[in-house]
Enzyme design. Structure first.
Site, PDB file in Angstrom:
ATOM      1  N   LYS A  43     -82.957 -16.311  -3.023  1.00 40.07           N
ATOM      2  CA  LYS A  43     -81.539 -16.005  -3.183  1.00 40.07           C
ATOM      3  C   LYS A  43     -80.866 -16.736  -4.341  1.00 40.07           C
ATOM      4  CE  LYS A  43     -80.555 -13.138  -0.794  1.00 40.07           C
ATOM      5  NZ  LYS A  43     -80.156 -12.780   0.549  1.00 40.07           N
ATOM      6  N   SER A 285     -89.632 -15.567   7.587  1.00 30.94           N
ATOM      7  CA  SER A 285     -89.702 -14.208   7.024  1.00 30.94           C
ATOM      8  C   SER A 285     -90.910 -14.087   6.087  1.00 30.94           C
ATOM      9  CB  SER A 285     -88.397 -13.842   6.302  1.00 30.94           C
ATOM     10  OG  SER A 285     -88.235 -14.593   5.122  1.00 30.94           O
TER      11      SER A 285
HETATM   12  N1  PMP Z   1     -85.945 -13.930   3.880  1.00 33.46           N
HETATM   13  C1  PMP Z   1     -85.022 -14.884   3.889  1.00 33.46           C
HETATM   14  C2  PMP Z   1     -85.362 -16.210   4.509  1.00 33.46           C
HETATM   15  C3  PMP Z   1     -83.752 -14.635   3.318  1.00 33.46           C
HETATM   16  O1  PMP Z   1     -82.808 -15.605   3.352  1.00 33.46           O
HETATM   17  C4  PMP Z   1     -83.490 -13.364   2.743  1.00 33.46           C
HETATM   18  C5  PMP Z   1     -82.137 -13.062   2.184  1.00 33.46           C
HETATM   19  N2  PMP Z   1     -81.113 -13.021   3.146  1.00 33.46           N
HETATM   20  C6  PMP Z   1     -84.495 -12.403   2.756  1.00 33.46           C
HETATM   21  C7  PMP Z   1     -85.703 -12.723   3.317  1.00 33.46           C
HETATM   22  C8  PMP Z   1     -84.272 -11.007   2.202  1.00 33.46           C
HETATM   23  O2  PMP Z   1     -84.030 -10.925   0.835  1.00 33.46           O
HETATM   24  P1  PMP Z   1     -83.096  -9.762   0.251  1.00 33.46           P
HETATM   25  O3  PMP Z   1     -81.667 -10.138   0.595  1.00 33.46           O
HETATM   26  O4  PMP Z   1     -83.321  -9.748  -1.205  1.00 33.46           O
HETATM   27  O5  PMP Z   1     -83.461  -8.493   0.926  1.00 33.46           O
END
Ligand code: PMP
Length: 488
Positions: A43, A285
């Site tokens: 991010k 994630s």
């Molecule tokens: N994994 C984590 C830990 C995140 O903080 C985010 C962003 N909120 C994402 C995945 C997903 O990324 P994106 O917002 O680019 O879809």
């Protein structure tokens, strides 16, 4: 020129890494390590892009407050960018995201306004919008802002194509939070590397994109409803309770070649496996994305190259289920290792103290007597000792002014002043330890005796005799000690 002009130049250009031990036979697996960004997540890219785009188009004025709803990583990225560029930052975040995130943002100078977990992602977004309207703040709008996918189209995707070559990568596996990664990467890949299949992974119990339910939007692009398919899941930063406009684009334009659901347990296990088998330390994630990539690998043709996007570092999950089975105390196995040699262990007596302590001199003895009669409460302390900190915190919480003598401070090291006072204290208190506490000229004792006096009410009585009233706030004064110092 290797020297960066500021921290902001270290955002992006993250490494693609080959996975050696967890990849099944016959396929090549890779990960892109977004934890290598300065804020520890993907991010940082979007934060820089949103702020610099707004600076260019004039929607963000110098010194204006920035506000955003975030599951944490965007807030950390924005905090880094705002710290460097001098914008105040207010973040709204549901209380259910890890406390590490709150503390990191606050450490970086941001204000964190929590929102009730029951209001979910849509609630924290609404709160940010309200605050922006009420106070005239700049709302970053990561879920709708075109600067979000644009940075992934222009940096993340380019980096991937540089690493693999056009059409050199067979599968790219990613989840979505805002969908910035997914939409930006898929835009560039479909144009410049059309053979690469884009696989979207979602929590198996909350597969809102694969569900087919059409998300409703407000005229400003924000989600108009909480998606009925949403369920709570452990992949923080993934799949909020709505399909963001940014993510919707990839779906609406047919750039998603497949969906791969993944379970919470598999996500946690794969995050641990990446750490213990590959030395790759990433969040939940990331574990989920890699678990999904392993599923993709099962049906991928021989020789396929598969890349999993790993969004963040594992360090912001210490308080979450990811670390639930990681004990603080030694396991039986670790205890056995400890016992396998003779000394420096918890179940054997400590070595005898050194003999031949210096004797107290008359001048130092007189100085202690004078100090303790001059001040109602005196704490003889070491600057960075945990016992001393705990006693100070206890007095501070109780609203009691005390006179501290910092025996090992630079000032007291002059001519061994502190050392001479310690020798005097050893004699007066008949104890070798620091802190030593005095009230009304009377010696109470060290940390233990002071905590006991607090707990029994004796300390309050002694203070009363000095016309000092104490606001006893703790149930048990020993709670002021760090856990590793609690009496065994
Ligand atoms: N994994 C984590 C830990 C995140 O903080 C985010 C962003 N909120 C994402 C995945 C997903 O990324 P994106 O917002 O680019 O879809």
């Amino acid at each position: 020129m290797a020297i960066k002009s500021s921290i902001l130049e270290t955002i992006g250009q993250t490494p693609t890494i080959r996975v050696n031990h967890l990849a099944p036979e016959g396929v090549e697996m890779y990960v892109k390590l977004e934890a290598a960004n300065p804020g520890g997540s993907v991010k940082d890219r979007l934060a820089l892009s949103i702020i610099e785009t707004a600076e260019r188009d004039g929607s963000l004025q110098p010194g204006q407050t920035v506000v955003e709803a975030t599951s944490g990583n965007t807030g950390i990225g924005l905090a880094i960018v705002c710290a460097q560029k001098g914008y105040p930052l207010v973040v709204t975040m549901a209380e259910s995201f890890s406390v590490e995130r709150r503390k990191l943002m606050r450490f970086l100078g941001a204000k964190v306004v929590l929102t009730p977990a029951s209001e979910k992602g849509t609630g924290m977004v609404r709160k940010a919008r309200e605050l922006a309207e009420e106070h005239g703040w700049f709302l970053a709008r990561q879920f709708e802002n075109p600067a979000n996918p644009a940075i992934h189209e222009n940096t993340t995707a380019r980096e991937i194509i540089e690493d693999f070559g056009a059409d050199g990568l067979d599968y790219l596996v990613t989840g979505f939070g805002t969908g910035g990664t997914l939409t930006g990467i898929s835009r560039r890949m479909k144009a410049d590397s059309p053979a690469t299949r884009i696989i979207v992974t979602e929590p198996d119990n909350s597969a809102i994109m694969a569900s087919g339910h059409v998300q409703a939007y407000n005229p400003d692009g924000s989600a108009a409803e909480s998606h009925p398919g949403f369920r709570p899941h452990p992949m923080q930063g993934w799949s909020p309770d709505f399909i963001p406009a940014v993510a919707h684009e990839a779906m609406a334009e047919g750039r998603i070649d497949g969906f791969q659901p993944v379970g919470g347990q598999a996500a946690l296990e794969m995050s641990r496996a990446l750490a213990t088998r590959e030395g790759i330390f990433v969040g939940i994630s990331a574990g989920a994305t890699f678990a999904a990539a392993l599923e993709v690998a099962k049906t991928a043709p021989k020789g396929s190259k598969i890349l999993a996007m790993l969004p963040d570092t594992g360090e912001r999950y210490l308080s979450t289920p990811l670390f639930a089975d990681v004990p603080e105390e030694m396991s039986d196995e670790e205890m056995a290792i400890s016992r396998s040699t003779e000394t420096i262990r918890f179940d054997a007596p400590a070595a005898a103290p050194a003999v031949g302590q210096p004797a107290a001199d008359a001048e130092a003895l007189a100085e202690v007597q004078e100090t303790v009669s001059e001040h109602a409460v005196v704490v003889y302390a070491l600057e960075w000792c945990e016992f001393c900190w705990s006693v100070r915190k206890m007095f501070e919480d109780a609203g009691i002014d005390y006179h501290a003598v910092e025996l090992d401070s630079v000032a007291y090291q002059q001519d061994n002043h502190g050392g001479r006072l310690r020798a005097a204290l050893r004699e007066i208190c008949n104890a070798p330890t620091i802190p030593q506490v005095f009230v009304g000229g009377q010696h109470i004792g060290g940390a233990t005796e002071t905590f006991d006096a607090y707990n029994s009410g004796q300390l309050a009585e002694m203070l009363e005799a000095q016309q000092i009233s104490m606001a006893a706030t703790a149930q048990n004064a020993y709670s002021y000690l760090p856990k590793w110092l609690h009496p065994r």
